[in-house]
Design an enzyme around this catalytic site. Structure first.
Site, PDB file in Angstrom:
ATOM      1  N   LYS A 107      -0.074   5.889   3.735  1.00 44.74           N
ATOM      2  CA  LYS A 107       0.541   6.022   5.054  1.00 44.74           C
ATOM      3  C   LYS A 107      -0.298   5.487   6.424  1.00 44.74           C
ATOM      4  O   LYS A 107       0.271   5.027   7.259  1.00 44.74           O
ATOM      5  CB  LYS A 107       1.349   7.220   5.062  1.00 44.74           C
ATOM      6  CG  LYS A 107       2.456   7.367   4.275  1.00 44.74           C
ATOM      7  CD  LYS A 107       3.250   8.601   4.621  1.00 44.74           C
ATOM      8  CE  LYS A 107       4.327   8.852   3.696  1.00 44.74           C
ATOM      9  NZ  LYS A 107       4.636  10.272   3.335  1.00 44.74           N
ATOM     10  N   ASP A 116      -7.229  -3.618   0.264  1.00 48.03           N
ATOM     11  CA  ASP A 116      -8.153  -2.636  -0.418  1.00 48.03           C
ATOM     12  C   ASP A 116      -9.307  -2.483   0.636  1.00 48.03           C
ATOM     13  O   ASP A 116      -9.961  -3.481   0.885  1.00 48.03           O
ATOM     14  CB  ASP A 116      -8.352  -3.027  -1.647  1.00 48.03           C
ATOM     15  CG  ASP A 116      -8.985  -2.004  -2.518  1.00 48.03           C
ATOM     16  OD1 ASP A 116      -8.325  -0.999  -2.716  1.00 48.03           O
ATOM     17  OD2 ASP A 116     -10.137  -1.957  -3.079  1.00 48.03           O
ATOM     18  N   SER A 117      -9.540  -1.325   0.572  1.00 50.03           N
ATOM     19  CA  SER A 117     -10.776  -1.152   1.662  1.00 50.03           C
ATOM     20  C   SER A 117     -11.733   0.325   1.240  1.00 50.03           C
ATOM     21  O   SER A 117     -11.112   1.090   0.294  1.00 50.03           O
ATOM     22  CB  SER A 117     -10.378  -0.825   2.895  1.00 50.03           C
ATOM     23  OG  SER A 117      -9.143   0.118   3.104  1.00 50.03           O
ATOM     24  N   TYR A 146     -12.972   8.682   5.903  1.00 46.09           N
ATOM     25  CA  TYR A 146     -14.148   8.879   6.241  1.00 46.09           C
ATOM     26  C   TYR A 146     -14.665   8.751   7.833  1.00 46.09           C
ATOM     27  O   TYR A 146     -15.721   8.683   8.282  1.00 46.09           O
ATOM     28  CB  TYR A 146     -15.261   7.807   5.679  1.00 46.09           C
ATOM     29  CG  TYR A 146     -15.247   8.007   3.982  1.00 46.09           C
ATOM     30  CD1 TYR A 146     -15.898   8.983   3.443  1.00 46.09           C
ATOM     31  CD2 TYR A 146     -14.215   7.162   3.263  1.00 46.09           C
ATOM     32  CE1 TYR A 146     -15.823   9.239   1.923  1.00 46.09           C
ATOM     33  CE2 TYR A 146     -14.252   7.362   1.925  1.00 46.09           C
ATOM     34  CZ  TYR A 146     -15.131   8.369   1.278  1.00 46.09           C
ATOM     35  OH  TYR A 146     -14.841   8.517  -0.080  1.00 46.09           O
ATOM     36  N   ASP A 147     -13.364   8.742   8.483  1.00 44.62           N
ATOM     37  CA  ASP A 147     -13.681   8.190   9.969  1.00 44.62           C
ATOM     38  C   ASP A 147     -14.517   9.498  11.013  1.00 44.62           C
ATOM     39  O   ASP A 147     -15.147   9.011  11.651  1.00 44.62           O
ATOM     40  CB  ASP A 147     -12.472   7.841  10.686  1.00 44.62           C
ATOM     41  CG  ASP A 147     -11.849   6.564  10.608  1.00 44.62           C
ATOM     42  OD1 ASP A 147     -12.604   5.894  10.037  1.00 44.62           O
ATOM     43  OD2 ASP A 147     -10.664   6.424  10.791  1.00 44.62           O
ATOM     44  N   THR A 183       0.788  -1.195  -0.168  1.00 48.35           N
ATOM     45  CA  THR A 183       0.018  -0.180   0.069  1.00 48.35           C
ATOM     46  C   THR A 183       0.920   1.236  -0.091  1.00 48.35           C
ATOM     47  O   THR A 183       2.000   1.097   0.683  1.00 48.35           O
ATOM     48  CB  THR A 183      -1.073   0.103   1.192  1.00 48.35           C
ATOM     49  OG1 THR A 183      -1.750   1.163   1.152  1.00 48.35           O
ATOM     50  CG2 THR A 183      -0.084   0.060   2.509  1.00 48.35           C
TER      51      THR A 183
HETATM   52  P1  IMP Z   1      -7.524   2.434  -0.953  1.00 50.33           P
HETATM   53  O1  IMP Z   1      -6.103   2.778  -0.576  1.00 50.33           O
HETATM   54  O2  IMP Z   1      -7.473   2.633  -2.545  1.00 50.33           O
HETATM   55  O3  IMP Z   1      -7.862   1.075  -0.641  1.00 50.33           O
HETATM   56  O4  IMP Z   1      -8.461   3.400  -0.612  1.00 50.33           O
HETATM   57  C1  IMP Z   1      -9.007   3.216   0.674  1.00 50.33           C
HETATM   58  C2  IMP Z   1      -9.869   4.548   0.877  1.00 50.33           C
HETATM   59  O5  IMP Z   1     -11.139   4.013   1.716  1.00 50.33           O
HETATM   60  C3  IMP Z   1      -9.153   5.383   1.914  1.00 50.33           C
HETATM   61  O6  IMP Z   1      -8.557   6.645   1.139  1.00 50.33           O
HETATM   62  C4  IMP Z   1     -10.508   6.113   2.491  1.00 50.33           C
HETATM   63  O7  IMP Z   1     -11.249   7.112   2.049  1.00 50.33           O
HETATM   64  C5  IMP Z   1     -11.226   5.144   3.000  1.00 50.33           C
HETATM   65  N1  IMP Z   1     -11.049   4.089   4.123  1.00 50.33           N
HETATM   66  C6  IMP Z   1     -10.636   2.706   4.027  1.00 50.33           C
HETATM   67  N2  IMP Z   1     -10.462   2.326   5.272  1.00 50.33           N
HETATM   68  C7  IMP Z   1     -10.814   3.541   6.024  1.00 50.33           C
HETATM   69  C8  IMP Z   1     -10.855   3.602   7.449  1.00 50.33           C
HETATM   70  O8  IMP Z   1     -10.328   2.677   8.222  1.00 50.33           O
HETATM   71  N3  IMP Z   1     -11.317   4.785   7.802  1.00 50.33           N
HETATM   72  C9  IMP Z   1     -11.550   5.842   7.026  1.00 50.33           C
HETATM   73  N4  IMP Z   1     -11.509   5.616   5.699  1.00 50.33           N
HETATM   74  C10 IMP Z   1     -11.425   4.353   5.245  1.00 50.33           C
END
Ligand code: IMP
Length: 203
Positions: A11, A70-71, A155-156, A8
Site C-alpha cells: 500500500k 520491484d524495489s 528502510y527510510d 503491487t
Molecule cells: P517488494 O514489495 O517486494 O518490491 O519489496 C520492497 C521492499 O524494499 C520494501 O518492503 C522495503 O523494505 C524496501 N523498499 C523499497 N522501496 C523503498 C523505499 O522507497 N523506502 C524504503 N524501503 C523501500
C-alpha cells in the site's frame, strides 16, 4: 479515461506511485481493486526480473496495460544485500522494524563512510501482447547509525541523504519524491508510456 494497473500489494508503494504519477492521463487501478488475481511468486534474481514477472502475469490475466514494480535496498558493505530480499530480510512477516534492526546489527562497528547503499526500483510495462519495456532508477545514500524520522516506509528511517545529512524518514515525501529511485524509474516509465501510445496509432 485509460486504465493502468499497478501490480503491487504494497500500500505504501502504491501511494507513492499515485503521488508521483498524479498528473498521468491514466486511472490507476491496484490489485486490491480487482476481483481475483493470480498469485505472483517473487523469485527473480534481479529487481527487473521480478518487475517483468509482475507486469506480464497481471497483464495476461486482465488484458489491461500493467505496471510491475520491484524495489529494494542494496548495501555495499553487505555485498548488495538485502537486495531483492529487502521486504523479507528478517523473515516472512515482512516487518520493517525488524528488517532495519537486522541491517543495523550487520553493520555494527562499520564507520559511516563505509556504509554506502542505494535503493533500486525497476518498473516494467506489459500488455496482452507481452512486455512493452522495463526501466530502472537508483538513489544513492548512506546507512545511518540509528533510525531517524518516521516518514516514508521500509528502510527510510535508515537511509541517509548526505546532501541534507538527514534520512528519508526525516526529510519527508516532498523531498523524497524529487530524488528517489521510484521517482527516477517512473520518469523513465512516462517516456515508455508516451512511446507506447504513439505506437498504438489511431483506430
Ligand atoms: P517488494 O514489495 O517486494 O518490491 O519489496 C520492497 C521492499 O524494499 C520494501 O518492503 C522495503 O523494505 C524496501 N523498499 C523499497 N522501496 C523503498 C523505499 O522507497 N523506502 C524504503 N524501503 C523501500
Amino acid at each position: 479515461m485509460k486504465q493502468l494497473i499497478v501490480a503491487t500489494a504494497n500500500k505504501k508503494k502504491l501511494q507513492e506511485i499515485k503521488e508521483i504519477m498524479a498528473d498521468l492521463d491514466y486511472r490507476i487501478i491496484s490489485l486490491a481493486d480487482l476481483d481475483s488475481v493470480p498469485r505472483i511468486i517473487e523469485n527473480g534474481k534481479t529487481f527487473k526480473a521480478n518487475a517483468v514477472k509482475k507486469a506480464m502475469t497481471i497483464a495476461r490475466a486482465t488484458g489491461l496495460l500493467t505496471m510491475g514494480e520491484d524495489s529494494g535496498l542494496c548495501v555495499n558493505a553487505l555485498g548488495g544485500k538485502p537486495g531483492v530480499y529487502s521486504a523479507r530480510f528478517s523473515g516472512k512477516d515482512k516487518n520493517d522494524e525488524k528488517n532495519n534492526q537486522k541491517v543495523l546489527n550487520l553493520l555494527s562497528g562499520v564507520p559511516l563512510k563505509k556504509r554506502r547503499a542505494h535503493y533500486c526500483c525497476a518498473v516494467a510495462l506489459a500488455d496482452t501482447n507481452g512486455l512493452v519495456g522495463v526501466v530502472e532508477g537508483k538513489c544513492f545514500g548512506l546507512i545511518a547509525a540509528e533510525p531517524a524520522g518516521n516518514a516514508g516506509f521500509g528502510y527510510d528511517p535508515l537511509f541517509l541523504i548526505p546532501k541534507y545529512n538527514k534520512t528519508f524518514g526525516q526529510l519527508g515525501v516532498q523531498i523524497k519524491h524529487r530524488m528517489s529511485h521510484r521517482f527516477k524509474a517512473l520518469e523513465k516509465t512516462r517516456k515508455l508510456l508516451e512511446k507506447y501510445i504513439e505506437k498504438q496509432g489511431c483506430p
